[in-house]
Design an enzyme around this catalytic site. Sequence first.
Site, PDB file in Angstrom:
ATOM      1  CE  LYS A   1      -5.826   2.181  -5.317  1.00  0.00           C
ATOM      2  NZ  LYS A   1      -4.716   2.626  -4.451  1.00  0.00           N
TER       3      LYS A   1
ATOM      4  N   GLY B   1       0.883   0.685   3.055  1.00  0.00           N
ATOM      5  CA  GLY B   1       1.894   1.400   3.812  1.00  0.00           C
ATOM      6  C   GLY B   1       2.740   0.545   4.731  1.00  0.00           C
TER       7      GLY B   1
ATOM      8  CB  ALA C   1      -1.466  -1.873  -0.971  1.00  0.00           C
ATOM      9  N   GLY C   2       1.678  -2.238  -0.194  1.00  0.00           N
ATOM     10  CA  GLY C   2       2.548  -3.085   0.598  1.00  0.00           C
ATOM     11  C   GLY C   2       3.974  -3.227   0.117  1.00  0.00           C
TER      12      GLY C   2
ATOM     13  CG  ASN D   1       1.908   7.057  -2.020  1.00  0.00           C
ATOM     14  OD1 ASN D   1       0.807   7.487  -1.729  1.00  0.00           O
ATOM     15  ND2 ASN D   1       2.958   7.855  -2.004  1.00  0.00           N
TER      16      ASN D   1
END
Length: 246
Positions: free
Chosen positions: A82, A143, A170-171, A192
């Site tokens: 990644k 995040g 992401a997000g 995550n």
Amino acid sequence: MGSALYPSPDVMRDAIEAAGAELVTVALRRQSPQQASGSRFWELIRELNVRVLPNTAGCRTVKEAVATAQMARELFETNWIKLEVIGDDYTLQPDTAALVEAADILIKEGFEVLPYTTEDLITAQKLIDAGCRVVMPWGSYIGSGRGLVNKFALQTLRARLPDATLIVDAGLGKPSEAAHAMELGFDAVLVNSAIALSADPPTMAEAFANAVEAGRAGYEAGLMSPRDMASPSTPTLGTPFWHAGT
């Protein structure tokens, strides 16, 4: 799923199992299978029998990202990477020019590159032209939990790149946002913080898994198009009418 921020390795394992995740990202600088400090973490990852996706998190130059990827290939025995090349410390927005350059180098070295990028169509096309079979546009800042900020651009990516594997990375902050990404036609999501920072990561992981399945099923079934006016669900044809006499 990402592997950071969990309260313990055991909670991380339970969350990954609950989600049925197929890929788990690992930051080389935080964890290594050859470091004693990360041995418990690495044992859990191996026990789960999922593909490990090392990432170049924190890298800010092409040289640094390439070197990190090369080390990851040796340590984790995989040519999957990644690729992250960060351009701004506040937003963690990728340096797209450096990202394309690093991807080109790594692909020529035999890597399978999964680049973390913005929702910009031109950058995504350049990454595909460099040889990336998977492109991972963000939904919003890493995040942040703000979800899909630029839905129109994400829809454009899906429409213009029909043969590419697209993963929203992401997000995402809520399961409903993962479902929406899948309804737009994306192939997967990478989550995550929304799971790891919840009060009950395994339960939240299961909620995301259910949302992904529901969103994908909706996309495959064919979502109805929005209308500007109401349309009765019960047809009026054949409906009996009575008129009061005079």
